[in-house]
Design a protein around this motif. Structure first.
Motif, PDB file in Angstrom:
ATOM      1  N   ALA A 124       0.829  -1.211   0.000  1.00  0.00           N
ATOM      2  CA  ALA A 124       0.000   0.000   0.000  1.00  0.00           C
ATOM      3  C   ALA A 124       0.862   1.259   0.000  1.00  0.00           C
ATOM      4  N   MET A 125       1.917   1.260   0.774  1.00  0.00           N
ATOM      5  CA  MET A 125       2.794   2.440   0.826  1.00  0.00           C
ATOM      6  C   MET A 125       3.497   2.681  -0.501  1.00  0.00           C
ATOM      7  N   ILE A 126       3.991   1.616  -1.117  1.00  0.00           N
ATOM      8  CA  ILE A 126       4.710   1.745  -2.387  1.00  0.00           C
ATOM      9  C   ILE A 126       3.777   2.240  -3.477  1.00  0.00           C
ATOM     10  N   ARG A 127       2.552   1.743  -3.488  1.00  0.00           N
ATOM     11  CA  ARG A 127       1.584   2.201  -4.482  1.00  0.00           C
ATOM     12  C   ARG A 127       1.258   3.677  -4.293  1.00  0.00           C
ATOM     13  N   LYS A 128       1.203   4.137  -3.035  1.00  0.00           N
ATOM     14  CA  LYS A 128       0.915   5.547  -2.782  1.00  0.00           C
ATOM     15  C   LYS A 128       2.068   6.447  -3.219  1.00  0.00           C
ATOM     16  N   LEU A 129       3.257   5.884  -3.341  1.00  0.00           N
ATOM     17  CA  LEU A 129       4.380   6.636  -3.891  1.00  0.00           C
ATOM     18  C   LEU A 129       4.282   6.765  -5.415  1.00  0.00           C
ATOM     19  N   GLY A 130       3.369   6.019  -6.010  1.00  0.00           N
ATOM     20  CA  GLY A 130       3.160   6.116  -7.451  1.00  0.00           C
ATOM     21  C   GLY A 130       3.772   5.001  -8.269  1.00  0.00           C
ATOM     22  N   PHE A 131       4.368   3.999  -7.602  1.00  0.00           N
ATOM     23  CA  PHE A 131       4.998   2.895  -8.323  1.00  0.00           C
ATOM     24  C   PHE A 131       4.032   1.725  -8.484  1.00  0.00           C
ATOM     25  N   LYS A 132       4.068   1.100  -9.654  1.00  0.00           N
ATOM     26  CA  LYS A 132       3.488  -0.225  -9.795  1.00  0.00           C
ATOM     27  C   LYS A 132       4.514  -1.238  -9.303  1.00  0.00           C
ATOM     28  N   ILE A 133       4.034  -2.334  -8.755  1.00  0.00           N
ATOM     29  CA  ILE A 133       4.925  -3.355  -8.202  1.00  0.00           C
ATOM     30  C   ILE A 133       4.993  -4.526  -9.167  1.00  0.00           C
ATOM     31  N   ALA A 134       6.207  -4.887  -9.529  1.00  0.00           N
ATOM     32  CA  ALA A 134       6.417  -5.892 -10.578  1.00  0.00           C
ATOM     33  C   ALA A 134       6.518  -7.296 -10.001  1.00  0.00           C
ATOM     34  N   GLY A 135       5.446  -8.033 -10.127  1.00  0.00           N
ATOM     35  CA  GLY A 135       5.503  -9.456  -9.845  1.00  0.00           C
ATOM     36  C   GLY A 135       6.018 -10.190 -11.077  1.00  0.00           C
ATOM     37  N   PHE A 136       5.680 -11.447 -11.195  1.00  0.00           N
ATOM     38  CA  PHE A 136       6.112 -12.252 -12.339  1.00  0.00           C
ATOM     39  C   PHE A 136       5.234 -13.489 -12.411  1.00  0.00           C
ATOM     40  N   SER A 137       5.318 -14.190 -13.533  1.00  0.00           N
ATOM     41  CA  SER A 137       4.564 -15.441 -13.666  1.00  0.00           C
ATOM     42  C   SER A 137       5.463 -16.637 -13.943  1.00  0.00           C
ATOM     43  N   VAL A 138       6.707 -16.383 -14.351  1.00  0.00           N
ATOM     44  CA  VAL A 138       7.674 -17.460 -14.589  1.00  0.00           C
ATOM     45  C   VAL A 138       8.954 -17.138 -13.827  1.00  0.00           C
ATOM     46  N   ASN A 139       9.281 -17.991 -12.862  1.00  0.00           N
ATOM     47  CA  ASN A 139      10.548 -17.854 -12.129  1.00  0.00           C
ATOM     48  C   ASN A 139      11.619 -18.594 -12.918  1.00  0.00           C
ATOM     49  N   GLY A 140      12.373 -17.833 -13.725  1.00  0.00           N
ATOM     50  CA  GLY A 140      13.265 -18.464 -14.681  1.00  0.00           C
ATOM     51  C   GLY A 140      14.462 -19.161 -14.096  1.00  0.00           C
ATOM     52  N   ASP A 141      15.118 -18.539 -13.119  1.00  0.00           N
ATOM     53  CA  ASP A 141      16.404 -19.083 -12.656  1.00  0.00           C
ATOM     54  C   ASP A 141      16.477 -19.376 -11.170  1.00  0.00           C
ATOM     55  N   GLY A 142      15.327 -19.307 -10.469  1.00  0.00           N
ATOM     56  CA  GLY A 142      15.336 -19.618  -9.046  1.00  0.00           C
ATOM     57  C   GLY A 142      16.325 -18.785  -8.253  1.00  0.00           C
TER      58      GLY A 142
END
Length: 245
Positions: A160-178
């Motif tokens: 919530a705090m990071i979003r209020k700073l204006g950033f989108k948070i980058a998740g992922f769907s493929v963990n390529g290299d562990g």
């Protein structure tokens, strides 16, 4: 005081949780590209946490014209000026985004995630995010729009705090290299299995790890299949747990 005032609600929730001896479960958000008509698209995201640059990966991206979003820390930026210059020389390929100032997990309660001590407080989370953005801006790069924290784990209140700073948070769907700990064969297999809409995470800061070889092999397999690579700034990404909406 300014930051404390701006994020009073999120901080109060965190403080109450700590006082009660309770910490909400951590979130490892996913991210997918929005549906798109035409050929399949994938987004390659590479973390540059600390250490050096895996030139096997960087050279392959340049030579094969593969776009990528690179999440850089302030630590990595200081140690890898030559690699940064290569990336800046190819603005059509590389988008540099915020991986934090000191590679500290964006978790506002004291704990360890994969052996790394968390930020531990709301103020420390904000400092990690803002110092990472400042480090990027000092290189002459545009202000970042995306943030990915160390370990890619977050406390809900930190999100919530990071979003209020204006950033989108980058998740992922493929963990390529562990976390760059997998062997070349398994890394290549995971990346090559990516499909339309996937967001791949791997690392570009471990030149001595076998995983780097697998990253290149997996990317070449995707390219041969005819998938299109896009950066996060070229498309919309949809994440869960309030990370992009």
């Amino acid at each position: 005081m300014r930051l404390l005032g701006k994020y009073l609600c999120a901080i109060a929730i965190s403080v109450c949780a700590v006082s009660a001896g309770y910490a909400a479960p951590l979130v490892e958000p996913t991210l997918h590209l929005t549906p798109h008509a035409g050929s399949g698209r994938v987004a390659l995201t590479l973390d540059a946490c600390g250490g050096q640059t895996d030139t096997r990966i960087l050279s392959a991206l340049v030579d094969n014209r593969i776009p990528a979003t690179i999440f850089v820390t302030g630590i990595w930026l200081k140690r890898n000026e030559a690699a940064v210059e290569i990336m800046r020389a190819h603005p059509d390929l590389f988008e540099l985004e915020n991986h934090g100032g000191r590679h500290i997990p964006a978790v506002d309660t004291p704990q360890k995630i994969y052996g790394i001590r968390s930020a531990g407080s709301p103020d420390a989370v904000l400092a990690e995010v803002e110092s990472g953005a400042a480090a990027l801006i000092r290189t002459g790069e545009p202000a970042p729009k995306w943030f990915r924290g160390a370990t890619a784990e977050y406390s809900p209140t930190a999100i919530a705090m990071i979003r209020k700073l204006g950033f989108k948070i980058a998740g992922f769907s493929v963990n390529g290299d562990g976390g760059s700990l997998l062997g070349a064969k398994e890394t290549a297999r995971r990346i090559a299995a990516a499909k339309d809409g996937d967001v791949i995470i791997a690392h570009i800061n471990q030149p001595t790890h076998a995983a780097g070889e697998g990253v290149v092999q997996g990317l070449m397999a995707l390219k041969q299949k005819g998938l299109t690579f896009v950066r996060l700034d070229e498309t919309d990404g949809v994440g869960n747990d309030g990370t992009t909406d």
